[in-house]
Write a protein that holds these residues in place. Sequence first.
Motif, short mmCIF file in Angstrom:
data_model
loop_
_atom_site.label_atom_id
_atom_site.label_comp_id
_atom_site.label_asym_id
_atom_site.label_seq_id
_atom_site.Cartn_x
_atom_site.Cartn_y
_atom_site.Cartn_z
N CYS A 85 -69.95 -67.61 -27.69
CA CYS A 85 -70.40 -67.49 -29.09
C CYS A 85 -69.60 -68.34 -30.07
O CYS A 85 -69.98 -68.46 -31.23
CB CYS A 85 -70.34 -66.02 -29.53
N GLY A 86 -68.50 -68.91 -29.64
CA GLY A 86 -67.68 -69.73 -30.53
C GLY A 86 -66.69 -68.93 -31.36
O GLY A 86 -65.94 -69.48 -32.15
N GLY A 87 -66.67 -67.61 -31.17
CA GLY A 87 -65.76 -66.76 -31.92
C GLY A 87 -64.31 -66.96 -31.48
O GLY A 87 -64.03 -67.41 -30.38
N THR A 88 -63.39 -66.61 -32.36
CA THR A 88 -61.97 -66.73 -32.06
C THR A 88 -61.53 -65.62 -31.12
O THR A 88 -61.95 -64.48 -31.26
CB THR A 88 -61.15 -66.64 -33.37
N LEU A 89 -60.67 -65.96 -30.17
CA LEU A 89 -60.05 -64.96 -29.32
C LEU A 89 -58.79 -64.49 -30.03
O LEU A 89 -57.96 -65.30 -30.44
CB LEU A 89 -59.70 -65.53 -27.95
N ALA A 90 -58.66 -63.19 -30.20
CA ALA A 90 -57.52 -62.62 -30.91
C ALA A 90 -56.81 -61.62 -30.01
O ALA A 90 -57.40 -61.07 -29.07
CB ALA A 90 -58.00 -61.92 -32.18
N ALA A 91 -55.54 -61.39 -30.32
CA ALA A 91 -54.75 -60.44 -29.55
C ALA A 91 -55.31 -59.04 -29.75
O ALA A 91 -55.61 -58.63 -30.87
CB ALA A 91 -53.29 -60.50 -29.97
N GLY A 92 -55.46 -58.35 -28.65
CA GLY A 92 -56.00 -56.99 -28.72
C GLY A 92 -55.15 -56.05 -27.92
O GLY A 92 -53.95 -55.95 -28.14
N GLY A 93 -55.73 -55.43 -26.94
CA GLY A 93 -55.03 -54.45 -26.12
C GLY A 93 -54.11 -55.10 -25.11
O GLY A 93 -53.72 -56.26 -25.22
N SER A 94 -53.77 -54.32 -24.09
CA SER A 94 -52.89 -54.82 -23.04
C SER A 94 -53.54 -54.57 -21.69
O SER A 94 -54.47 -53.79 -21.56
CB SER A 94 -51.52 -54.15 -23.14
N SER A 95 -52.98 -55.23 -20.67
CA SER A 95 -53.58 -55.17 -19.35
C SER A 95 -52.52 -54.87 -18.30
O SER A 95 -51.38 -55.32 -18.42
CB SER A 95 -54.25 -56.52 -19.04
N GLY A 96 -52.89 -54.17 -17.27
CA GLY A 96 -52.02 -53.94 -16.12
C GLY A 96 -50.93 -52.93 -16.37
O GLY A 96 -50.79 -52.37 -17.46
N LYS A 97 -50.13 -52.70 -15.32
CA LYS A 97 -49.03 -51.74 -15.41
C LYS A 97 -47.94 -52.21 -16.35
O LYS A 97 -47.26 -51.41 -16.99
CB LYS A 97 -48.45 -51.50 -14.02
N ALA A 98 -47.75 -53.53 -16.44
CA ALA A 98 -46.70 -54.08 -17.30
C ALA A 98 -47.12 -54.11 -18.77
O ALA A 98 -46.33 -54.49 -19.62
CB ALA A 98 -46.33 -55.48 -16.84
N LYS A 99 -48.36 -53.75 -19.04
CA LYS A 99 -48.89 -53.74 -20.41
C LYS A 99 -48.72 -55.10 -21.09
O LYS A 99 -48.15 -55.23 -22.16
CB LYS A 99 -48.24 -52.64 -21.25
N VAL A 100 -49.23 -56.14 -20.43
CA VAL A 100 -49.18 -57.50 -20.96
C VAL A 100 -50.30 -57.65 -21.99
O VAL A 100 -51.44 -57.29 -21.73
CB VAL A 100 -49.35 -58.53 -19.83
N ARG A 101 -49.98 -58.20 -23.16
CA ARG A 101 -50.99 -58.37 -24.22
C ARG A 101 -52.07 -59.35 -23.79
O ARG A 101 -51.81 -60.31 -23.09
CB ARG A 101 -50.33 -58.87 -25.51
N CYS A 102 -53.28 -59.08 -24.27
CA CYS A 102 -54.45 -59.89 -23.91
C CYS A 102 -55.10 -60.47 -25.16
O CYS A 102 -54.94 -59.96 -26.26
CB CYS A 102 -55.49 -59.04 -23.20
N LEU A 103 -55.86 -61.54 -24.94
CA LEU A 103 -56.76 -62.08 -25.96
C LEU A 103 -58.17 -61.63 -25.60
O LEU A 103 -58.51 -61.53 -24.43
CB LEU A 103 -56.70 -63.61 -25.99
#
Length: 193
Positions: free
Chosen positions: A19-37
Motif C-alpha cells: 500500500c505504500g504506507g510507512t512501517l512504524a515500530a509497534g509490538g515485539s516478537s519472540g521470547k526476547a521481545k525484539v521490537r518489530c516494524l
Amino acid sequence: KKEQPVDYLLKGLVRCSACGGTLAAGGSSGKAKVRCLQCCNYSRGSCRTSHSITIPRIEAAFIEGLKQALSEKQFTMAPKKPPKQSDPTAIDFDKLIAVEERRLTRAKEAYLAEIDTIEQYAQNKKEITARIDDLKARRDKDLEKAFDLEAFTKKVSGVVELIEREDATVQAKNEALHTIIEKIVFEKAKGNL
C-alpha cells in the motif's frame, strides 16, 4: 514527524510494498521481545498485507545492501522535483508525463464509450505512448547530466561511516540516511528491500 524522538535507525524510511504506507515500530516478537516494524495501514485495517519484521533484522539487511550498492556504485536515483520558480525555462517532465497519461485514459474512455473505433484508439494510444516514452527518456537524460556519481558515492560513503560509529546518536544516523534515501520498500513475501 520531527517532534517525535528517533529510537531506531530506519524511522520514517521503510514503506509497505502493498500500500505504500510507512512501517512504524509497534509490538515485539519472540521470547526476547525484539521490537518489530509493521505497516501503519495494516495496523489500522486499511492494508490487507502484514509486513511485520524485527528492527534488528531489517537494519542489518539494509546496511548490508547499502554497503553492496556503495561497493558496486549502483544507485537508483529518484528524480527531484524542480524548485518553484527556479528557472522559468526548466521543463517539468513529470507534469508533462502526467498530462499525457491523462490523455491516454481519456482515449481509452472514448473507445469504451464507443465514440472512437478500435483503429482510432490504437492510433491515439500509439502516439500518446510514444510521447510518454520520449518525455521519460528526456527526463532521464537530464537527470544523468545533473547526477555526479563520484560525488554521490562519496556522500553515501560518509553516511555509511556515520551509521557504523558507536558514538553517533540514532537521531544523527537517521537524519544522515534521510539525505541519501527517499524510501525503502519492503516486500515481505519475497524478502526484498
